[in-house]
Write a protein that holds these residues in place. Structure first.
Motif, PDB file in Angstrom:
ATOM      1  N   ALA A   1       3.902   1.877 -13.266  1.00  0.00           N
ATOM      2  CA  ALA A   1       4.777   2.520 -14.256  1.00  0.00           C
ATOM      3  C   ALA A   1       6.008   3.126 -13.591  1.00  0.00           C
ATOM      4  CB  ALA A   1       4.009   3.598 -15.024  1.00  0.00           C
ATOM      5  N   ASP A   2       5.873   3.507 -12.322  1.00  0.00           N
ATOM      6  CA  ASP A   2       7.000   4.079 -11.575  1.00  0.00           C
ATOM      7  C   ASP A   2       7.838   3.014 -10.878  1.00  0.00           C
ATOM      8  OD1 ASP A   2       6.327   6.646 -12.305  1.00  0.00           O
ATOM      9  OD2 ASP A   2       5.132   7.039 -10.512  1.00  0.00           O
ATOM     10  N   GLY A   3       7.499   1.738 -11.100  1.00  0.00           N
ATOM     11  CA  GLY A   3       8.305   0.653 -10.551  1.00  0.00           C
ATOM     12  C   GLY A   3       7.787   0.041  -9.273  1.00  0.00           C
ATOM     13  N   THR A   4       6.607   0.412  -8.828  1.00  0.00           N
ATOM     14  CA  THR A   4       6.046  -0.127  -7.587  1.00  0.00           C
ATOM     15  C   THR A   4       5.605  -1.572  -7.786  1.00  0.00           C
ATOM     16  OG1 THR A   4       5.266   2.041  -6.881  1.00  0.00           O
ATOM     17  CG2 THR A   4       4.223   0.135  -5.858  1.00  0.00           C
ATOM     18  N   GLU A   5       6.019  -2.441  -6.855  1.00  0.00           N
ATOM     19  CA  GLU A   5       5.623  -3.845  -6.908  1.00  0.00           C
ATOM     20  C   GLU A   5       4.585  -4.178  -5.849  1.00  0.00           C
ATOM     21  OE1 GLU A   5       9.084  -6.285  -6.692  1.00  0.00           O
ATOM     22  OE2 GLU A   5       9.903  -5.578  -8.610  1.00  0.00           O
ATOM     23  N   ARG A   6       4.742  -3.582  -4.668  1.00  0.00           N
ATOM     24  CA  ARG A   6       3.764  -3.774  -3.601  1.00  0.00           C
ATOM     25  C   ARG A   6       3.344  -2.403  -3.100  1.00  0.00           C
ATOM     26  NH1 ARG A   6       3.367  -9.102  -2.511  1.00  0.00           N
ATOM     27  NH2 ARG A   6       1.704  -8.601  -1.030  1.00  0.00           N
ATOM     28  N   VAL A   7       2.084  -2.301  -2.698  1.00  0.00           N
ATOM     29  CA  VAL A   7       1.573  -1.017  -2.252  1.00  0.00           C
ATOM     30  C   VAL A   7       0.664  -1.225  -1.043  1.00  0.00           C
ATOM     31  CG1 VAL A   7      -0.367  -1.138  -3.886  1.00  0.00           C
ATOM     32  CG2 VAL A   7       0.335   1.066  -2.962  1.00  0.00           C
ATOM     33  N   SER A   8       0.814  -0.397  -0.038  1.00  0.00           N
ATOM     34  CA  SER A   8      -0.041  -0.483   1.138  1.00  0.00           C
ATOM     35  C   SER A   8      -1.374   0.195   0.851  1.00  0.00           C
ATOM     36  CB  SER A   8       0.629   0.195   2.344  1.00  0.00           C
ATOM     37  OG  SER A   8       0.698   1.605   2.140  1.00  0.00           O
ATOM     38  N   SER A   9      -2.366  -0.080   1.672  1.00  0.00           N
ATOM     39  CA  SER A   9      -3.666   0.557   1.476  1.00  0.00           C
ATOM     40  C   SER A   9      -3.560   2.063   1.659  1.00  0.00           C
ATOM     41  CB  SER A   9      -4.700  -0.024   2.441  1.00  0.00           C
ATOM     42  OG  SER A   9      -4.288   0.153   3.788  1.00  0.00           O
ATOM     43  N   GLU A  10      -2.679   2.495   2.583  1.00  0.00           N
ATOM     44  CA  GLU A  10      -2.495   3.929   2.803  1.00  0.00           C
ATOM     45  C   GLU A  10      -1.874   4.597   1.579  1.00  0.00           C
ATOM     46  OE1 GLU A  10      -1.609   1.587   4.928  1.00  0.00           O
ATOM     47  OE2 GLU A  10      -3.001   1.959   6.601  1.00  0.00           O
ATOM     48  N   GLU A  11      -0.881   3.938   0.975  1.00  0.00           N
ATOM     49  CA  GLU A  11      -0.228   4.509  -0.208  1.00  0.00           C
ATOM     50  C   GLU A  11      -1.194   4.584  -1.400  1.00  0.00           C
ATOM     51  OE1 GLU A  11       4.383   2.999   0.533  1.00  0.00           O
ATOM     52  OE2 GLU A  11       2.904   1.650  -0.395  1.00  0.00           O
ATOM     53  N   LEU A  12      -1.972   3.513  -1.582  1.00  0.00           N
ATOM     54  CA  LEU A  12      -2.909   3.495  -2.707  1.00  0.00           C
ATOM     55  C   LEU A  12      -4.038   4.496  -2.479  1.00  0.00           C
ATOM     56  CD1 LEU A  12      -3.816   2.389  -5.379  1.00  0.00           C
ATOM     57  CD2 LEU A  12      -4.834   0.431  -4.197  1.00  0.00           C
ATOM     58  N   ALA A  13      -4.511   4.581  -1.227  1.00  0.00           N
ATOM     59  CA  ALA A  13      -5.569   5.539  -0.914  1.00  0.00           C
ATOM     60  C   ALA A  13      -5.089   6.963  -1.157  1.00  0.00           C
ATOM     61  CB  ALA A  13      -6.020   5.367   0.536  1.00  0.00           C
ATOM     62  N   ASP A  14      -3.860   7.242  -0.760  1.00  0.00           N
ATOM     63  CA  ASP A  14      -3.304   8.583  -0.970  1.00  0.00           C
ATOM     64  C   ASP A  14      -3.186   8.895  -2.462  1.00  0.00           C
ATOM     65  OD1 ASP A  14      -1.947  11.039   0.105  1.00  0.00           O
ATOM     66  OD2 ASP A  14      -0.278  10.227  -1.049  1.00  0.00           O
ATOM     67  N   ALA A  15      -2.747   7.920  -3.247  1.00  0.00           N
ATOM     68  CA  ALA A  15      -2.599   8.118  -4.686  1.00  0.00           C
ATOM     69  C   ALA A  15      -3.960   8.306  -5.360  1.00  0.00           C
ATOM     70  CB  ALA A  15      -1.865   6.924  -5.311  1.00  0.00           C
ATOM     71  N   ALA A  16      -5.000   7.691  -4.774  1.00  0.00           N
ATOM     72  CA  ALA A  16      -6.335   7.774  -5.368  1.00  0.00           C
ATOM     73  C   ALA A  16      -7.161   8.929  -4.812  1.00  0.00           C
ATOM     74  CB  ALA A  16      -7.085   6.462  -5.140  1.00  0.00           C
ATOM     75  N   GLY A  17      -6.672   9.552  -3.727  1.00  0.00           N
ATOM     76  CA  GLY A  17      -7.388  10.686  -3.154  1.00  0.00           C
ATOM     77  C   GLY A  17      -8.577  10.304  -2.292  1.00  0.00           C
ATOM     78  N   VAL A  18      -8.507   9.121  -1.646  1.00  0.00           N
ATOM     79  CA  VAL A  18      -9.567   8.701  -0.721  1.00  0.00           C
ATOM     80  C   VAL A  18      -8.913   8.319   0.599  1.00  0.00           C
ATOM     81  CG1 VAL A  18     -10.969   7.827  -2.630  1.00  0.00           C
ATOM     82  CG2 VAL A  18      -9.474   6.259  -1.396  1.00  0.00           C
TER      83      VAL A  18
END
Length: 230
Positions: free
Chosen positions: A36-53
């Motif tokens: 929704a914020d315009g992200t097309e690709r995401v690293s595992s670190e970025e996704l983990a941070d967003a998910a809190g793991v």
């Protein structure tokens, strides 16, 4: 309450552990927010941070879906969202009946997030004659005496119980006898069901008690183990 079963993804022999299934729902929510914020690709670190793991746990969880990431490039956010949705069964047709149309049932019936996540509310059922035949949104409330017929007519495959403790087991038994094998219960009681039926219990009072415990601990001075024991 039975344990949440593992899910199959891709290869029918592959089974996702229950703990990973629970975290996949969190990753999906985080991905939807990133997209929704315009992200097309995401690293595992970025996704983990967003998910809190932490990222090793995330990578292990996603490995159950297959290897979709590219080293140094990350994950295609849209594609990963589709893969997680498929693994969780969210691409199927989930038709939900809410049993008990009091304040909680009405609030759930009006929650727009269900439809956007693939869950359609198809039936509302209540025992109160003052509520029966009234409308909530676009649905008419059916009488509890019509429960089995309503479930069959609407092809319900998930039921949500918002009923008093005193009738929760009875209503659960009727749902099981009618062929419903997935039940979400808000009744503060342990429901007895056959092994093939999955029940998830939401007990808000228990969650508040846990929060109260942690809030109390946060307010206490650190007296050490000896002082606390005295």
């Amino acid at each position: 309450m039975p344990d949440l079963p593992g899910l199959h993804a891709g290869d029918p022999a592959r089974r996702i552990p229950p703990a990973s299934v629970a975290r996949l729902t969190i990753y999906l929510r985080a991905l939807n927010s990133l997209i929704a914020d315009g992200t097309e690709r995401v690293s595992s670190e970025e996704l983990a941070d967003a998910a809190g793991v932490n990222s090793p746990i995330l990578r292990k969880d996603l490995s159950h879906l297959g290897s979709y990431g590219t080293r140094g490039v990350g994950y295609d956010a849209q594609f990963l969202t589709r893969q997680i949705s498929s693994a969780l069964g969210l691409t199927l047709d989930w038709r939900v009946a809410i049993i008990g149309v009091g304040n909680l049932g009405r609030a759930l019936a009006g929650y727009p997030g269900f439809v956007s996540r693939g869950f359609g509310i198809v039936a509302l059922v209540d025992a109160d004659q003052l509520v029966v035949d009234t409308e909530v949104g676009y649905l008419r409330v059916s009488a509890v005496d019509e429960l089995e017929a309503v479930l069959e007519r609407t092809r319900t495959n998930i039921a949500v119980l918002c009923v008093p403790t005193s009738v929760a087991q009875e209503m659960c038994d009727r749902l099981v006898d009618a062929g419903i094998s997935s039940i979400l219960s808000f009744a503060p009681v342990v429901l007895q069901v056959p092994d093939h039926v999955q029940v998830r219990k939401v007990d808000m009072s228990t969650e508040l008690q846990i929060l109260a415990y942690h809030a109390q601990r946060a307010q206490e001075p650190d007296l050490g183990p000896i002082s606390r024991a005295q």
